[in-house]
Design an enzyme around this catalytic site. Structure first.
Site, PDB file in Angstrom:
ATOM      1  CD  GLU A 176      -3.070  -1.067   2.170  1.00 51.59           C
ATOM      2  OE1 GLU A 176      -2.845  -0.466   3.230  1.00 51.59           O
ATOM      3  OE2 GLU A 176      -4.152  -1.619   1.920  1.00 51.59           O
ATOM      4  CD  GLU A 377      -3.986  -6.165   2.430  1.00 48.43           C
ATOM      5  OE1 GLU A 377      -4.827  -5.495   3.047  1.00 48.43           O
ATOM      6  OE2 GLU A 377      -2.768  -5.961   2.518  1.00 48.43           O
TER       7      GLU A 377
END
Ligand code: BGP
Length: 479
Positions: A176, A377
């Site tokens: 991320e 995810e």
């Protein structure tokens, strides 16, 4: 016939700092999350500069994967995992980040983990840096604001690339990475909070430092990709973006433009650099209007141009709305905050559940970049209660995952090249945003609780058998 490719990578995802525990075993140094206390949906976590005896630090034991990895990987194998996404705890190898040589005990632990995966026919997918920055680098260099970190990161990459050849093929450079575009990201992402102690939502924000830190991460990511391509041609290098699709709240053209700007800086900025190999056209105006000047060294832009990733991965939990209208109701989320979408329901933590948004997002990303994608995810953080039979009947989690897989199927039919799917927290683990255990994502329940108690035993939830069937039918039987 399944619409997913025959070699589709079904599996699950975890991160070392959220499930390994053993935070100071065999010489391991403290990472940023090791300095973070627990919090809750309403109480922010704290980051402290020393370990305070009156506080609880959930990463220190977590679910103790360090001592349970064989049992856990066997359970993943029982579900039929083809891939297991995990990360390496940087400080298990380099306690302060600055050591020239890695610790043998740390290297040997990941040998055991990857060998165990191989023995079960599971391919590891390794995030090199998943919020696990050595805390010493925050204190000494203000995290990634210090250019020195590129060298430390490369030293770490070279050590793991060499050691795990033949065991690991898929690598993600930074988890991320785009959380550095948000004030929240200065703790877990860029580590630009030198000298700060207090509630994580009160960390002073310095936009200039965050973007400078991101530049260093871009160069480090590109250098790692270039190095891997040159020395290990079989390695596949990916990026990883926290993708939060935003819709314009109304069709007011002002909302359209505001939404476009939100999408640009939140979702596209970092991956344009990592996939296209250059800062996007809209960065110039953003930097000028925000008084940001990026200090670069000769060769940086060339490195970024050459070190582009082979595949694109992202997390997807929710969507948001953007508006210029002040009367819209606000809503929370994993990184950003936006306006409440009247068509969507939210999780107990206020994350707006939007399966159709996943199809939309996959198409948007693939349309822009045309390289293979992977959803690394996705999942529902929920309170799990045991039924009278002592088992967790998590039909709500099955519903969430089923609806998202259905939309992945639509996206594949649309023509998107999707490589795989690893739902988040396939075994219960510590929440990144709140430090809670009560926010559970797993197919496997772990007896570990917010107050630090629990005997760490593992139990299958209903979703365990359901996911096993999904994998066995290559995503055909979602019933
Ligand atoms: C992502 C992080 C993960 C993970 C997940 C769920 O942003 O990459 O580390 O934690 O979110 O978030 P949370 O744990 O806060 O529920």
């Amino acid at each position: 016939m399944s619409v997913f490719r025959d070699d589709f990578l079904w599996g699950g995802a975890c991160a070392a700092n959220q499930f390994e525990g053993a935070w100071d075993v065999d010489g391991k140094g403290p990472s940023v999350p090791d300095m973070c206390t627990n919090g809750s949906h309403t109480e922010p976590k704290w980051v402290t500069r020393t370990i305070r005896p009156d506080r609880l630090y959930p990463s220190h034991e977590a679910i103790d994967f360090y001592h349970h990895y064989e049992e856990d990987i066997a359970l993943f194998a029982e579900m039929g995992f083809k891939v297991f996404r995990t990360s390496i705890n940087w400080t298990r190898l380099f306690p302060t980040g600055e050591e020239a040589e890695p610790l043998e005990a740390g290297l040997a632990f990941y040998d055991r983990v990857f060998d165990c995966c191989k023995a079960h026919g599971i391919e590891p997918l390794v995030t090199i840096s998943h919020y696990e920055l050595p805390f010493a680098l925050v204190e000494k260099y203000n995290g990634w604001a210090g250019r020195e970190l590129i060298g430390f990161y490369m030293n770490y990459c070279k050590a793991i690339f060499a050691r795990y050849r033949g065991k690991v093929k898929y690598w993600l450079t930074f988890n991320e990475i785009n959380c550095g575009t948000m004030p929240f990201g200065s703790i877990l992402g860029t580590g630009t909070f030198q000298g700060f102690e207090g509630p994580t939502n009160e960390v002073p924000d310095n936009e200039q430092e965050r973007y400078q830190a991101l530049h260093h991460q871009f160069v480090a990511s590109a250098q790692a990709v270039l190095y891997a391509h040159e020395h290990y041609p079989e390695y596949k290098m990916g990026n990883m973006i926290c993708f939060i699709t935003s819709y314009p709240y109304t069709c007011d053209p002002a909302d359209m433009v505001a939404n476009q700007q939100q999408m640009n800086m939140m979702n596209w900025f970092c991956s344009d650099v990592q996939v296209r190999g250059e800062y996007p056209y809209f960065a110039k105006r953003f930097f000028a209007e925000h008084g940001i000047t990026i200090k670069m060294e000769p060769g940086d832009l060339e490195t970024i141009k050459k070190g582009t990733v082979d595949f694109y991965t992202f997390s997807y939990y929710m969507s948001n709305c953007t508006t210029t209208h002040k009367d819209a109701e606000a809503v929370g989320g994993n990184i950003g905050r936006g306006a409440k979408n009247p068509y969507l329901k939210a999780s107990d933590w206020g994350w707006q559940i939007d399966p159709v948004g996943l199809r939309y997002t996959l198409n948007e990303i693939y349309g822009r970049y045309r390289i293979p994608l992977m959803v690394v995810e996705n999942g529902l953080g929920a309170y799990d209660e045991k039924g009278p039979d002592g088992k967790v009947h998590d039909s709500y989690r099955i519903d969430y995952l089923r609806q998202h897989i259905e939309q992945m199927r639509e996206a594949v039919k649309d023509g998107v090249d999707l490589m795989g799917y690893t739902p988040w927290g396939c075994i219960d683990l510590v929440s990144a945003s709140t430090g809670e255990m009560a926010k559970r994502y797993g197919f496997i329940y772990v007896n570990k609780f917010d107050d630090g108690t629990g005997d760490l035993t593992r139990e299958k939830k209903d979703s365990f058998d359901w996911y096993k069937k999904v994998i066995a039918t290559n995503g055909e039987d979602l019933g």
